[in-house]
Design an enzyme around this catalytic site. Sequence first.
Site, PDB file in Angstrom:
ATOM      1  N   ASP A   1       0.846  -1.205   0.000  1.00  0.00           N
ATOM      2  CA  ASP A   1       0.000   0.000   0.000  1.00  0.00           C
ATOM      3  C   ASP A   1       0.880   1.254   0.000  1.00  0.00           C
ATOM      4  OD1 ASP A   1      -3.070  -1.004   1.168  1.00  0.00           O
ATOM      5  OD2 ASP A   1      -1.364  -2.313   1.507  1.00  0.00           O
TER       6      ASP A   1
ATOM      7  N   ASP B   1      -6.038   4.678  -5.158  1.00  0.00           N
ATOM      8  CA  ASP B   1      -6.123   3.662  -4.105  1.00  0.00           C
ATOM      9  C   ASP B   1      -4.969   2.700  -4.402  1.00  0.00           C
ATOM     10  OD1 ASP B   1      -6.707   1.772  -2.208  1.00  0.00           O
ATOM     11  OD2 ASP B   1      -8.864   1.830  -2.565  1.00  0.00           O
TER      12      ASP B   1
ATOM     13  N   THR C   1      -7.203  -4.537   0.327  1.00  0.00           N
ATOM     14  CA  THR C   1      -5.986  -5.008   1.012  1.00  0.00           C
ATOM     15  C   THR C   1      -6.231  -6.353   1.704  1.00  0.00           C
ATOM     16  OG1 THR C   1      -5.337  -2.717   1.322  1.00  0.00           O
ATOM     17  CG2 THR C   1      -4.159  -4.317   2.631  1.00  0.00           C
TER      18      THR C   1
ATOM     19  N   SER D   1     -12.335  -5.994  -3.593  1.00  0.00           N
ATOM     20  CA  SER D   1     -11.822  -4.855  -4.370  1.00  0.00           C
ATOM     21  C   SER D   1     -12.635  -4.465  -5.601  1.00  0.00           C
ATOM     22  CB  SER D   1     -10.372  -5.120  -4.812  1.00  0.00           C
ATOM     23  OG  SER D   1     -10.358  -5.926  -5.981  1.00  0.00           O
TER      24      SER D   1
ATOM     25  N   LYS E   1     -23.705  -2.597  -3.258  1.00  0.00           N
ATOM     26  CA  LYS E   1     -23.036  -2.430  -1.965  1.00  0.00           C
ATOM     27  C   LYS E   1     -23.875  -1.528  -1.074  1.00  0.00           C
ATOM     28  CE  LYS E   1     -18.871  -0.830   0.427  1.00  0.00           C
ATOM     29  NZ  LYS E   1     -17.553  -0.219   0.365  1.00  0.00           N
TER      30      LYS E   1
HETATM   31  N1  LIG Z   1     -17.089  -0.459   7.220  1.00  0.00           N
HETATM   32  C1  LIG Z   1     -16.903  -0.370   5.907  1.00  0.00           C
HETATM   33  N2  LIG Z   1     -17.950  -0.402   5.074  1.00  0.00           N
HETATM   34  C2  LIG Z   1     -17.789  -0.332   3.769  1.00  0.00           C
HETATM   35  N3  LIG Z   1     -16.605  -0.230   3.155  1.00  0.00           N
HETATM   36  C3  LIG Z   1     -15.514  -0.191   3.917  1.00  0.00           C
HETATM   37  C4  LIG Z   1     -15.606  -0.261   5.323  1.00  0.00           C
HETATM   38  N4  LIG Z   1     -14.369  -0.195   5.826  1.00  0.00           N
HETATM   39  C5  LIG Z   1     -13.533  -0.084   4.773  1.00  0.00           C
HETATM   40  N5  LIG Z   1     -14.231  -0.073   3.614  1.00  0.00           N
HETATM   41  C6  LIG Z   1     -13.714   0.096   2.261  1.00  0.00           C
HETATM   42  O1  LIG Z   1     -13.973  -1.044   1.483  1.00  0.00           O
HETATM   43  C7  LIG Z   1     -12.859  -1.286   0.646  1.00  0.00           C
HETATM   44  C8  LIG Z   1     -12.773  -2.738   0.318  1.00  0.00           C
HETATM   45  O2  LIG Z   1     -13.922  -3.047  -0.347  1.00  0.00           O
HETATM   46  P1  LIG Z   1     -14.163  -4.507  -0.831  1.00  0.00           P
HETATM   47  O3  LIG Z   1     -15.262  -4.457  -1.812  1.00  0.00           O
HETATM   48  O4  LIG Z   1     -12.872  -5.111  -1.264  1.00  0.00           O
HETATM   49  O5  LIG Z   1     -14.650  -5.237   0.484  1.00  0.00           O
HETATM   50  S1  LIG Z   1     -14.463  -6.746   0.896  1.00  0.00           S
HETATM   51  O6  LIG Z   1     -13.170  -6.907   1.545  1.00  0.00           O
HETATM   52  O7  LIG Z   1     -14.635  -7.574  -0.308  1.00  0.00           O
HETATM   53  O8  LIG Z   1     -15.552  -7.000   1.854  1.00  0.00           O
HETATM   54  C9  LIG Z   1     -11.681  -0.835   1.447  1.00  0.00           C
HETATM   55  O9  LIG Z   1     -10.654  -0.444   0.559  1.00  0.00           O
HETATM   56  P2  LIG Z   1      -9.107  -0.755   0.924  1.00  0.00           P
HETATM   57  O10 LIG Z   1      -8.864  -0.147   2.290  1.00  0.00           O
HETATM   58  O11 LIG Z   1      -8.402  -0.016  -0.173  1.00  0.00           O
HETATM   59  O12 LIG Z   1      -8.909  -2.221   0.887  1.00  0.00           O
HETATM   60  C10 LIG Z   1     -12.229   0.307   2.278  1.00  0.00           C
HETATM   61  O13 LIG Z   1     -11.968   1.565   1.741  1.00  0.00           O
HETATM   62 MG   LIG Z   2      -9.995   0.764  -1.313  1.00  0.00          MG
HETATM   63 MG   LIG Z   3      -6.498   0.728  -0.336  1.00  0.00          MG
HETATM   64 MG   LIG Z   4      -7.297   0.407   3.224  1.00  0.00          MG
END
Ligand SMILES: Nc1ncnc2c1ncn2[C@@H]1O[C@H](COP(=O)(O)OS(=O)(=O)O)[C@@H](OP(=O)(O)O)[C@H]1O
Ligand SMILES: [Mg+2]
Ligand SMILES: [Mg+2]
Ligand SMILES: [Mg+2]
Length: 394
Positions: A45, A137, A142, A281, A298
Amino acid sequence: MEVAVRVVQAACTLCQRVQDALLLPASASGSVHSKLDRSPVTVADWGVQAIVSWLLSDCFQDENISIVAEEDDETLSSSDGAALLESVVAAVNGCLIEAPKYGLRSPEKELKAHDILQAIRRCSSIGGPKGRFWVLDPVDGTLGFVRGDQYAVALALIEDGEVVLGVLGCPNYPMKKEWLNYHQRYYRLMSKVSPPTPGSWHRGCVMYAHRGCGQAWMQPLVHDFGKLDWRNSREVRVSTVSDPLSATFCEPVEKANTSHTFTAGLAHSVGLRKQPLRVYSMVKYAAIARGDVEIFMKFARAGYKEKIWDHAAGVVIIQEAGGVITDAGGRPLDFSRGVFLEGLDRGIIACSGPLLHHRIVGAVDASWNSSTLSHISDACHHITYQSIHIESIH
Ligand SMILES: Nc1ncnc2c1ncn2[C@@H]1O[C@H](COP(=O)(O)OS(=O)(=O)O)[C@@H](OP(=O)(O)O)[C@H]1O
Ligand SMILES: [Mg+2]
Ligand SMILES: [Mg+2]
Ligand SMILES: [Mg+2]
């Protein structure tokens, strides 16, 4: 666009190296760190944020290039972040030395820790309605990344509040859907089995689109851009399926990030019969754009504010590939109001076409009030208003 694609290709190489190392049995569990909100962050990251920032500044000869990005340098700059910073420095220099392979320039000398901290820190724009800024991003998903699964490097350019270009690097999303199983086997066994048709198999792809072109493109992830002919890019298009019976929807993997119960109810009410595809993601956005799935939904918990870097690149790619993406009220996502998608109505719905989109937006309205989400939402609003009140008293 050309610079953005080259930069994302280079960034994906850094990610693949870090992910491969992370998945080795001997890998230290200390390679994954926890942020204040308990979400994970890794060398990849920070490393990607540093190289994208450095390469964009170098390409455009602009020290003050405006970038809105997810990470900051706080942990790396802290007294106990020294070892971590050293790993980031090694990963960044290891990648930048190969920049010419991607048609980009390497730094004259290896970057020092303070150059890298500066590059990360430079991405502290706050966006807004006017002017031009990049949105990054560095690793989206992650959690998927640390689990050896899907993730994306997402870079977009915003001009006067509109996303004008988007690039999505998807290092574990092969050019052909059928190769996904092959990839999963690859990761599970970490074996050296040869690909189905040697030479034609690519572990990942990069997708990109420019607003207003009505076209979106995909090219294989490469490790030597010199060998890459832009003619290897091929146009992608959304699915033509509009019958819910044959449509597939995708959504986040973690139930903390979306309400799986609500989307299951919605899916049932519009006649979707297939199992949802849960993917980490913005690879979900890539999947819509290239016609592998028809719908993305979502619904984050009330009070969670979506960030622009989690959507910008994917939105323009979906739209240019022929898809429709809005909030649950049918309004466009608003990238002009800072780092958050302010004013987002309930959730996000992306579809391969207007027919499916219209049905799902209608179904949200029909089921929202009777869902637990609306009650939770009311309760949260109440709490939010109370805390605003308390804050303003203080
Ligand atoms: N509580 C909550 N609710 C909704 N979304 C959140 C939440 N917390 C984090 N994030 C954001 O979601 C990003 C990851 O989304 P994903 O679609 O990959 O989610 S998942 O891991 O498949 O469930 C993730 O992106 P990255 O941090 O870049 O991985 C976050 O920005
Ligand atoms: Mg993200
Ligand atoms: Mg990220
Ligand atoms: Mg993140």
